[in-house]
Scaffold this active site. Sequence first.
Site, mmCIF file in Angstrom:
data_model
loop_
_atom_site.group_PDB
_atom_site.id
_atom_site.type_symbol
_atom_site.label_atom_id
_atom_site.label_comp_id
_atom_site.label_asym_id
_atom_site.label_seq_id
_atom_site.Cartn_x
_atom_site.Cartn_y
_atom_site.Cartn_z
ATOM 1 N N PRO A 93 0.662 -1.190 0.011
ATOM 2 C CA PRO A 93 0.070 -0.036 -0.098
ATOM 3 C C PRO A 93 0.853 1.155 0.080
ATOM 4 O O PRO A 93 1.739 1.386 0.953
ATOM 5 C CB PRO A 93 -0.885 -0.133 1.280
ATOM 6 C CG PRO A 93 -0.992 -1.651 1.495
ATOM 7 C CD PRO A 93 0.456 -2.206 1.059
ATOM 8 N N CYS A 94 0.393 2.159 -0.857
ATOM 9 C CA CYS A 94 1.482 3.123 -1.308
ATOM 10 C C CYS A 94 1.334 4.376 -0.354
ATOM 11 O O CYS A 94 2.252 5.348 -0.358
ATOM 12 C CB CYS A 94 1.315 3.673 -2.568
ATOM 13 S SG CYS A 94 -0.304 4.397 -3.104
#
Length: 360
Positions: free
Chosen positions: A95-96
Amino acid sequence: MTLATGQLELFTSDNTNVITQIPTTKPKVISLFCGCGGFDYGFHQAGYHIVFANDIDSAVEKTYRKNLGEITIKDIKEIDKNTLPDCDVILAGIPCQPFSSAGNRNSVNDERGGLFQQVIETIKAKNPQIVVFENVRGFLSAKDENGLKMPDRIALEFKKIGYKLYFQLLNASDYEVPQNRYRVFLLGVRNDLSLAYRFPFPIFKKANLVVKEIIEKPLPLDEEKDVWDLSPQALHLAKFIPPGGSWKNVPDEELPDRLKKIRQNIKKYRSPNFYRRFNLDEIMGTITAAATPEHSGILHPLENRRYSVREIARFQSFPDDFKFVGCTTAQKYKMIGNAVPCRLAFHLAKSIKLQYFSDI
């Protein structure tokens, strides 16, 4: 050109095509944070076998199963890494948000940034030859809790467990994806593999990547148009925005107060380009998970609506036989926007296969 079984057409840096043999044995892949499967589908197309896939979001489960096979919907922290099947490659679309330039830029101590440590545990348990991470552009300048840039931090962590790190910023439109989407790919190579990794050369064939080529294709026969409705405000503003335009085309008297305030001091707000509407002969901008017209080019060029689910799936290079099922329309936009574009994943997977798995 028709290729024989076991052959693959490649392109060099000067766009010269060559034919090469590809291995017939399928390298095994563990995919973490797999989402609906864009990353995985590209590797599948390149001849890999997905032996384990995991995500925490139950909304992606039916879509992944329909198109790719088994998936475990579970918090990665609750998975015993030693029970996972053996693999050659680990994919990790972490997840960025912790590393995004638009986010809070926390690091590996962030709850989501800490997921990196879960990947490290998986690597230690399974000892794959190759590890592939994908993250947003802002990852390159994000720093950890000690002020060290994240690529350097990842390189140090990889060195501790016996891997060399290679990374590069890639634009999806350089790899047959009809979208200008910049993402950082980090590739860990186990130390006993002496070959230094080379990222795939861009493919300079962009004439068929423009918006017109995507929206003029008819829908698959088994699909109806699936569109997430715009808010009343967005629908009103869209009426004033021509193809190739943005909120800057909207008369002052039609803007909401918040946007009027920004327009009055636009330099202070770094000249934002809200409500972007791409023209027919442009390559689409980044498809986002939020799909908000204010912050992305999600407005259809000829109709006052968002692009449909199938249209944004095509912008992400999902083939038309990849079906999004078992969730709401808004959830479909989110999972597609979060995905790694299939064709970009394919070209990355192909380059890895030819460099490291040609003899298996």
